[in-house]
Design a protein around this motif. Structure first.
Motif, PDB file in Angstrom:
ATOM      1  N   VAL A   1      19.627  -7.136  -4.216  1.00 19.69           N
ATOM      2  CA  VAL A   1      18.488  -7.533  -3.797  1.00 19.69           C
ATOM      3  C   VAL A   1      17.198  -6.507  -3.976  1.00 19.69           C
ATOM      4  CG1 VAL A   1      17.427  -7.858  -1.585  1.00 19.69           C
ATOM      5  CG2 VAL A   1      19.957  -8.573  -1.609  1.00 19.69           C
ATOM      6  N   GLN A   2      16.314  -7.014  -4.827  1.00 17.54           N
ATOM      7  CA  GLN A   2      15.460  -6.335  -5.456  1.00 17.54           C
ATOM      8  C   GLN A   2      14.295  -5.688  -4.034  1.00 17.54           C
ATOM      9  OE1 GLN A   2      15.374  -5.236  -8.831  1.00 17.54           O
ATOM     10  NE2 GLN A   2      17.298  -6.418  -8.704  1.00 17.54           N
ATOM     11  N   GLY A   3      14.003  -4.396  -4.555  1.00 17.16           N
ATOM     12  CA  GLY A   3      13.104  -3.733  -3.050  1.00 17.16           C
ATOM     13  C   GLY A   3      11.626  -4.053  -3.244  1.00 17.16           C
ATOM     14  N   GLY A   4      11.170  -3.163  -2.369  1.00 19.01           N
ATOM     15  CA  GLY A   4       9.854  -3.278  -1.992  1.00 19.01           C
ATOM     16  C   GLY A   4       8.835  -2.368  -2.695  1.00 19.01           C
TER      17      GLY A   4
ATOM     18  N   GLU B   1      10.993   0.719   2.825  1.00 17.80           N
ATOM     19  CA  GLU B   1      10.158   0.911   4.042  1.00 17.80           C
ATOM     20  C   GLU B   1       8.656   0.626   3.274  1.00 17.80           C
ATOM     21  OE1 GLU B   1      10.749   5.227   4.551  1.00 17.80           O
ATOM     22  OE2 GLU B   1      12.890   4.871   5.135  1.00 17.80           O
ATOM     23  N   VAL B   2       8.301  -0.647   3.583  1.00 18.78           N
ATOM     24  CA  VAL B   2       6.801  -0.926   2.888  1.00 18.78           C
ATOM     25  C   VAL B   2       6.031  -1.625   3.837  1.00 18.78           C
ATOM     26  CG1 VAL B   2       7.874  -0.977   0.510  1.00 18.78           C
ATOM     27  CG2 VAL B   2       7.984  -2.919   1.975  1.00 18.78           C
TER      28      VAL B   2
ATOM     29  N   ARG C   1       0.833  -1.289   0.088  1.00 18.10           N
ATOM     30  CA  ARG C   1      -0.044  -0.025   0.030  1.00 18.10           C
ATOM     31  C   ARG C   1       0.944   1.167  -0.008  1.00 18.10           C
ATOM     32  NH1 ARG C   1      -5.113   2.358   1.381  1.00 18.10           N
ATOM     33  NH2 ARG C   1      -4.882   4.440   0.298  1.00 18.10           N
ATOM     34  N   TYR C   2       1.645   1.524   0.927  1.00 21.16           N
ATOM     35  CA  TYR C   2       2.670   2.696   1.124  1.00 21.16           C
ATOM     36  C   TYR C   2       4.161   2.115   1.153  1.00 21.16           C
ATOM     37  CZ  TYR C   2      -1.617   5.120   2.592  1.00 21.16           C
ATOM     38  OH  TYR C   2      -2.870   5.692   2.686  1.00 21.16           O
ATOM     39  N   GLY C   3       4.771   2.908   0.455  1.00 27.15           N
ATOM     40  CA  GLY C   3       6.573   2.992   0.564  1.00 27.15           C
ATOM     41  C   GLY C   3       6.878   4.123   0.791  1.00 27.15           C
ATOM     42  N   GLY C   4       7.799   4.394   1.880  1.00 28.18           N
ATOM     43  CA  GLY C   4       8.462   5.560   2.250  1.00 28.18           C
ATOM     44  C   GLY C   4       9.888   5.691   1.363  1.00 28.18           C
ATOM     45  N   ILE C   5       9.968   6.928   0.864  1.00 28.14           N
ATOM     46  CA  ILE C   5      11.371   7.046   0.131  1.00 28.14           C
ATOM     47  C   ILE C   5      12.219   7.339   1.159  1.00 28.14           C
ATOM     48  CG2 ILE C   5      12.328   8.605  -1.480  1.00 28.14           C
ATOM     49  CD1 ILE C   5       9.466   9.193  -2.851  1.00 28.14           C
TER      50      ILE C   5
ATOM     51  N   VAL D   1       6.870  -5.048   6.609  1.00 28.78           N
ATOM     52  CA  VAL D   1       7.836  -5.919   6.088  1.00 28.78           C
ATOM     53  C   VAL D   1       9.000  -5.566   6.742  1.00 28.78           C
ATOM     54  CG1 VAL D   1       9.185  -6.644   4.074  1.00 28.78           C
ATOM     55  CG2 VAL D   1       6.784  -6.136   4.032  1.00 28.78           C
ATOM     56  N   HIS D   2       9.757  -6.490   7.367  1.00 30.58           N
ATOM     57  CA  HIS D   2      11.140  -6.132   7.863  1.00 30.58           C
ATOM     58  C   HIS D   2      12.158  -6.410   6.881  1.00 30.58           C
ATOM     59  CE1 HIS D   2      14.861  -6.131  10.080  1.00 30.58           C
ATOM     60  NE2 HIS D   2      14.161  -6.184  11.405  1.00 30.58           N
ATOM     61  N   PRO D   3      12.904  -5.366   6.194  1.00 34.12           N
ATOM     62  CA  PRO D   3      13.679  -5.424   5.103  1.00 34.12           C
ATOM     63  C   PRO D   3      14.922  -6.228   5.004  1.00 34.12           C
ATOM     64  CG  PRO D   3      14.057  -3.538   6.312  1.00 34.12           C
ATOM     65  CD  PRO D   3      13.068  -4.022   6.900  1.00 34.12           C
ATOM     66  N   ALA D   4      15.307  -6.687   6.306  1.00 35.39           N
ATOM     67  CA  ALA D   4      16.542  -7.591   6.300  1.00 35.39           C
ATOM     68  C   ALA D   4      16.224  -8.897   6.493  1.00 35.39           C
ATOM     69  CB  ALA D   4      17.276  -7.054   7.793  1.00 35.39           C
ATOM     70  N   THR D   5      17.241  -9.906   6.065  1.00 32.86           N
ATOM     71  CA  THR D   5      17.335 -11.049   6.033  1.00 32.86           C
ATOM     72  C   THR D   5      18.852 -11.662   6.205  1.00 32.86           C
ATOM     73  OG1 THR D   5      15.699 -11.374   4.012  1.00 32.86           O
ATOM     74  CG2 THR D   5      16.978 -13.469   4.684  1.00 32.86           C
ATOM     75  N   PRO D   6      19.213 -11.532   7.663  1.00 34.39           N
ATOM     76  CA  PRO D   6      20.656 -11.737   8.074  1.00 34.39           C
ATOM     77  C   PRO D   6      21.008 -13.456   7.656  1.00 34.39           C
ATOM     78  CG  PRO D   6      19.127 -11.838  10.035  1.00 34.39           C
ATOM     79  CD  PRO D   6      18.211 -11.386   8.648  1.00 34.39           C
ATOM     80  N   CYS D   7      21.996 -13.674   7.961  1.00 37.76           N
ATOM     81  CA  CYS D   7      22.417 -15.218   7.522  1.00 37.76           C
ATOM     82  C   CYS D   7      22.210 -15.964   8.767  1.00 37.76           C
ATOM     83  CB  CYS D   7      23.826 -15.086   7.095  1.00 37.76           C
ATOM     84  SG  CYS D   7      25.035 -15.025   8.681  1.00 37.76           S
ATOM     85  N   ARG D   8      22.066 -15.393  10.148  1.00 34.75           N
ATOM     86  CA  ARG D   8      22.023 -16.222  11.184  1.00 34.75           C
ATOM     87  C   ARG D   8      22.901 -17.314  11.588  1.00 34.75           C
ATOM     88  NH1 ARG D   8      17.279 -14.312  12.502  1.00 34.75           N
ATOM     89  NH2 ARG D   8      15.692 -13.668  11.387  1.00 34.75           N
ATOM     90  N   GLU D   9      24.097 -17.152  10.744  1.00 36.42           N
ATOM     91  CA  GLU D   9      25.010 -18.319  11.295  1.00 36.42           C
ATOM     92  C   GLU D   9      26.426 -17.646  11.445  1.00 36.42           C
ATOM     93  OE1 GLU D   9      25.532 -20.451   7.616  1.00 36.42           O
ATOM     94  OE2 GLU D   9      23.594 -21.486   7.980  1.00 36.42           O
ATOM     95  N   CYS D  10      26.645 -16.307  11.208  1.00 32.55           N
ATOM     96  CA  CYS D  10      27.898 -15.597  11.625  1.00 32.55           C
ATOM     97  C   CYS D  10      27.966 -15.247  13.061  1.00 32.55           C
ATOM     98  CB  CYS D  10      28.136 -14.444  10.675  1.00 32.55           C
ATOM     99  SG  CYS D  10      26.822 -12.964  11.324  1.00 32.55           S
TER     100      CYS D  10
END
Length: 346
Positions: free
Chosen positions: A121-124, A63-64, A32-36, A86-95
């Motif tokens: 990484v394509q955005g929102g 920011e979506v 619906r909304y995306g912040g610039i 939507v949280h924009p980050a996907t961490p590796c969870r292994e480092c």
């Protein structure tokens, strides 16, 4: 579907892309909304953010908010029609950083709308975005999508205030009254800071800062700037991303004070008043993105504890994306500009 795509410096297009479907464990969100954000503006203006240069077309935006459109196999707790951020980050969870609970500084993080990796990484900024289910947060009942669109940048500010520790009853200096700086002010106000002094080169953003909790504002380059002398703040938060702003923080805190560096400085070597750190025995800490704070911020936005609504100064339909980016690029005339993906272009 439509998507806002940067092809290089000065090349911003609203173009058609295939409609994505969620794989197992994924969720398709109708935006619906995306912040610039400032990073979106940098990709549009310069084809790069710092050292991260466009090497292929990039859908911008991180920011979506929107509604769940479809869920993939195995996804539980999310139903079509649910209003979500939507949280924009996907961490590796292994480092090492992830294993110590500091996902926001994971060196392998995939972040929506970023050219830090290749393929990018394509955005929102699209009608529909597909992300892992764990990145989708259902909004608290009563929180509308327009206010929720501030959650991502507000979480950046919330994290920075957390890096400052307990600010209850303290005097705080904030340099830079852009969207993040104003949200820092809102977060400081929510955290109980007694005095919040904000500086900026423009009058309009300072008015927004005052509306969200600043107790006083100072316009840089005017006689009013003399008010900063001898301020002796307990804490300073640098959100302008300029060496001058950083120096103002280093000189504006009291001896033994704390400076939180939030605004990203230009890449490469940067001259700052480092001697002040030594001779005044200052503490300087960095603040980068956020992790679990997004859920806390959504709750604070719903309750009204986080006074953020005045930060939104324009909402434009995505069909007028060029106008929206031009507006967002003028700090004297705007604070946070939202793209509306479900409004008519009139």
């Amino acid at each position: 579907m439509r998507a806002v795509v940067a092809h290089g410096a000065g090349e911003l297009r609203l173009e058609e892309r295939p409609l994505p479907s969620p794989a197992p464990g994924q969720v398709a969100v109708r935006i619906r909304y995306g912040g610039i954000c400032g990073s979106d503006l940098h990709y549009w203006r310069h084809g790069a953010v710092g050292d991260f240069r466009l090497r292929e077309p990039l859908v911008l935006g991180h920011e979506v908010v929107g509604e769940v459109r479809e869920v993939g196999a195995g996804v539980r707790g999310l139903e079509p029609g649910a209003r979500v951020a939507v949280h924009p980050a996907t961490p590796c969870r292994e480092c090492r950083q992830c294993l110590s609970g500091r996902h926001n500084i994971c060196p392998h993080t995939a972040y929506l709308g970023s050219a830090a990796r290749f393929p990018h990484v394509q955005g929102g900024f699209a009608d529909v975005v597909v992300v892992p289910a764990e990145q989708v947060l259902v909004l608290p009942a009563g929180l509308d999508l327009r206010r929720a669109a501030l959650a991502e940048p507000a979480a950046v500010a919330w994290h920075a205030v957390g890096r400052a520790g307990d600010v209850t009853g303290k005097r705080v200096l904030v340099t830079g009254a852009g969207p993040i700086g104003c949200l820092v002010v809102a977060a400081l106000h929510a955290a109980g800071a007694a005095e919040i002094v904000v500086t900026d080169v423009h009058a309009a953003p300072l008015a927004v800062a005052a509306a969200v909790g600043a107790t006083s504002t100072v316009q840089v380059g005017t006689a009013q700037a003399a008010e900063l002398e001898g301020m002796a703040a307990d804490v300073a938060v640098e959100s302008s991303g300029s060496p001058a702003g950083f120096d103002t923080c280093l000189n504006g805190v009291d001896r033994g004070g704390l400076v939180v560096g939030l605004g990203l400085l230009p890449p490469g070597g940067t001259a700052v008043a480092a001697n002040a750190i030594i001779t005044r025995e200052l503490r300087v800490v960095g603040s980068f993105r956020f992790d679990l704070e997004l859920a806390e911020v959504l709750t604070a936005l719903r309750s009204g504890m986080l006074r953020a609504e005045p930060v939104i100064t324009s909402v434009l339909p995505v069909g007028r994306v060029s106008e929206a980016f031009e507006t967002a690029a003028d700090p004297a005339a705007s604070c946070k500009v939202l793209l509306d993906f479900q409004a008519s272009d009139g």
